[in-house]
Design an enzyme around this catalytic site. Structure first.
Site, PDB file in Angstrom:
ATOM      1  N   ASP A  74       0.811  -1.203   0.000  1.00 43.32           N
ATOM      2  CA  ASP A  74       0.000   0.000   0.000  1.00 43.32           C
ATOM      3  C   ASP A  74       0.853   1.265   0.000  1.00 43.32           C
ATOM      4  OD1 ASP A  74       0.944  -0.516   2.576  1.00 43.32           O
ATOM      5  OD2 ASP A  74      -1.021  -0.415   3.551  1.00 43.32           O
ATOM      6  N   ILE A  75       1.899   1.275   0.833  1.00 45.30           N
ATOM      7  CA  ILE A  75       2.628   2.534   1.013  1.00 45.30           C
ATOM      8  C   ILE A  75       4.099   2.280   1.322  1.00 45.30           C
ATOM      9  CG2 ILE A  75       1.973   2.676   3.467  1.00 45.30           C
ATOM     10  CD1 ILE A  75       1.699   5.772   3.033  1.00 45.30           C
ATOM     11  N   LEU A  76       4.938   3.107   0.718  1.00 47.08           N
ATOM     12  CA  LEU A  76       6.367   3.081   1.019  1.00 47.08           C
ATOM     13  C   LEU A  76       6.637   4.228   1.992  1.00 47.08           C
ATOM     14  CD1 LEU A  76       9.224   1.868   0.043  1.00 47.08           C
ATOM     15  CD2 LEU A  76       9.348   3.945  -1.283  1.00 47.08           C
ATOM     16  N   ASP A  77       7.027   3.878   3.201  1.00 43.78           N
ATOM     17  CA  ASP A  77       7.263   4.885   4.237  1.00 43.78           C
ATOM     18  C   ASP A  77       8.766   4.930   4.518  1.00 43.78           C
ATOM     19  OD1 ASP A  77       6.673   6.728   6.258  1.00 43.78           O
ATOM     20  OD2 ASP A  77       6.223   5.184   7.721  1.00 43.78           O
TER      21      ASP A  77
END
Ligand code: IMP
Ligand code: MG
Length: 193
Positions: free
Chosen positions: A94-97
């Site tokens: 979902d997301i690259l943090d």
């Protein structure tokens, strides 16, 4: 809650990402591996846009960032990963943090000897990365805000929203959950009329 990305914006971008994947792979068979739980919606929507033979699989990955454990420790539960040896794999999240999760999972998947391994993320947060990492497909670059919806959670809630939103500080209290959900549903209905 403020809407950052509407369902329409998300779906248009996912169609474009599917096109980018088609340009890279043509009709070659691929395997999508999603990181649970966050990648669920992204996986389901991207999958519907792909025309080549596509298998899917999932894994869980939890990182421990507390001082009690070594920073960067990543627990991978690979129970639902199919045989990917010799296959083209696209890992989805979902997301690259901080990029710690994806770089750990990439290392794990490389050990299974895929023919190739690419990475797709729906969101990439600016200014948060702690380890060098470049995804092959990125949906949206977003500012350093905590986002929810479309698979993304706050304390395991809000994953069901069809938009991506930013939770107001005032609504961080779980008691506001039903209000946030109904407000999000209302805002989304206005944007999709
Ligand atoms: P990373 O290892 O720091 O890149 O962490 C990625 C994971 O942290 C994602 O798979 C999400 O589960 C979670 N995460 C990071 N930022 C957010 C956010 O803004 N909202 C919800 N989950 C997030
Ligand atoms: Mg996650």
């Amino acid at each position: 809650m403020q809407v950052l990305l509407t369902p329409d914006q998300i779906h248009k971008r996912i169609e474009e990402m599917a096109h980018e994947i088609a340009v890279d792979f043509g009709n070659e068979p691929i395997t999508l591996i999603g990181i649970l739980n966050g990648s669920l919606m992204f996986m389901a929507d991207l999958l519907r846009e792909l025309k080549m033979p596509t298998r899917i699989g999932f894994l869980r990955a939890s990182s421990y960032r507390g001082t009690a454990t070594r920073p960067g420790t990543l627990d991978i539960l690979p129970g639902l990963v199919p045989d990917v040896a010799g296959r083209h794999v696209i890992l989805l999240d979902d997301i690259l943090d901080t990029a710690r999760t994806l770089s750990g999972v990439v290392e794990f998947l490389q050990s299974l000897s895929p023919a190739s391994l690419k990475v797709g993320v729906l969101l990439r947060k600016r200014g948060r990365q702690e380890v060098p990492f470049e995804p092959d497909y990125t949906g949206f670059e977003i500012p350093d805000l905590f986002v929810i919806g479309y698979g993304l959670d706050f304390n395991d809630d809000y994953r069901q929203l069809s938009c991506i939103g930013v939770l107001d500080e005032a609504n961080i209290d779980q008691a506001h959950h039903p209000e946030v959900i109904s407000k999000a549903v209302h805002i989304v209905s206005l944007t999709t009329e």
